[in-house]
Motif scaffolding. Structure first.
Motif, mmCIF file in Angstrom:
data_model
loop_
_atom_site.group_PDB
_atom_site.id
_atom_site.type_symbol
_atom_site.label_atom_id
_atom_site.label_comp_id
_atom_site.label_asym_id
_atom_site.label_seq_id
_atom_site.Cartn_x
_atom_site.Cartn_y
_atom_site.Cartn_z
ATOM 1 N N HIS A 92 0.863 -1.185 0.000
ATOM 2 C CA HIS A 92 0.000 0.000 0.000
ATOM 3 C C HIS A 92 0.900 1.236 0.000
ATOM 4 N N HIS A 94 2.632 3.835 1.898
ATOM 5 C CA HIS A 94 2.998 3.961 3.305
ATOM 6 C C HIS A 94 2.766 5.384 3.809
ATOM 7 N N CYS A 120 2.027 3.784 9.288
ATOM 8 C CA CYS A 120 1.023 2.813 8.818
ATOM 9 C C CYS A 120 1.180 1.466 9.498
ATOM 10 N N CYS A 122 3.820 -0.587 9.206
ATOM 11 C CA CYS A 122 4.749 -1.481 8.521
ATOM 12 C C CYS A 122 6.117 -1.419 9.189
#
Ligand code: ZN
Length: 170
Positions: A92, A94, A120, A122
Motif C-alpha cells: 500500500h 505507506h 502505517c 509497517c
C-alpha cells in the motif's frame, strides 16, 4: 570428482541467498543458450518452461550449483511477487514521516541521511523492497548498499536511510 546434479534451492528454503549480491544466476534457455543474471523476465520464462534457472551459491572454500526449483520463493525474494511477511511491508502507500537526520550533513554530498517512521504500522525488513516502493510512491532514491540503521523507542521504530538529496520531495 564425477559430475553431480545441481542441488535444490527449494531444499535450502529460506536459507538460500536469493538476493545476495554475490549469488550468480545462470539461465539455460530452450535453445541451449546460456545467459547470466535473472530478473522478472527470466522468472517469466522459467515459469513458462522456456528456460531453467540455476544459481551458484558462493562459499568460502567451495561454491555449489543450485537449481532454482522454487520459482515462487525466487519471486518473493526478488520482489517480483510482493511478500508482506518477509518484507514487513504491506502493498500500500505507506504513511511516511521523515526528516533530515541530526548531525553533520555535507552540503556537497549527493546523499543525505534521513530519519523516517512508518505510521502505517509497517516495518522495513527488506531494504530493497522498501526502496522500490518509495521510488514508486514518492520518487525517492534510497541507497540499498552501505550502512543503514534503526532504533526503537516509545514512539516506535525510526529508520535511518541514505537518500539521494535531489530525489527527496519537500
Ligand atoms: Zn505501510
Amino acid at each position: 570428482m564425477g559430475a553431480m546434479e545441481p542441488r535444490s534451492a527449494a531444499a535450502a528454503g529460506k536459507d538460500f541467498p536469493y538476493t545476495l549480491d554475490t549469488t550468480c544466476y545462470i539461465e539455460v534457455h530452450e535453445d541451449g543458450r546460456v545467459t547470466q543474471g535473472a530478473g522478472p523476465d527470466a522468472h517469466q520464462r522459467a515459469v513458462a518452461g522456456a528456460s531453467r534457472l540455476f544459481a551458484v551459491w558462493p562459499g568460502q572454500w567451495r561454491s555449489d550449483l543450485f537449481a532454482i526449483d522454487d520459482l515462487d520463493e525466487f519471486a518473493r525474494a526478488h520482489g517480483i511477487v510482493h511478500d508482506e511477511e518477509r518484507t514487513g511491508l504491506a502493498d500500500h502507500v505507506h504513511d511516511v514521516h521523515w526528516s533530515l537526520a541530526d548531525g553533520e550533513q555535507n552540503p556537497r554530498s549527493q546523499y543525505v541521511s534521513i530519519d523516517l517512521r512508518l505510521a502505517c504500522g509497517c516495518s522495513v525488513k527488506d531494504r530493497r523492497t522498501f526502496a522500490a516502493q518509495m521510488r514508486e510512491q514518492h520518487g525517492w532514491d534510497l541507497a540499498v548498499t552501505g550502512g543503514w540503521g534503526y532504533h526503537t523507542d516509545a514512539n516506535g521504530t525510526t529508520y535511518t536511510f541514505r537518500a539521494r538529496r535531489k530525489s527527496l520531495s519537500s
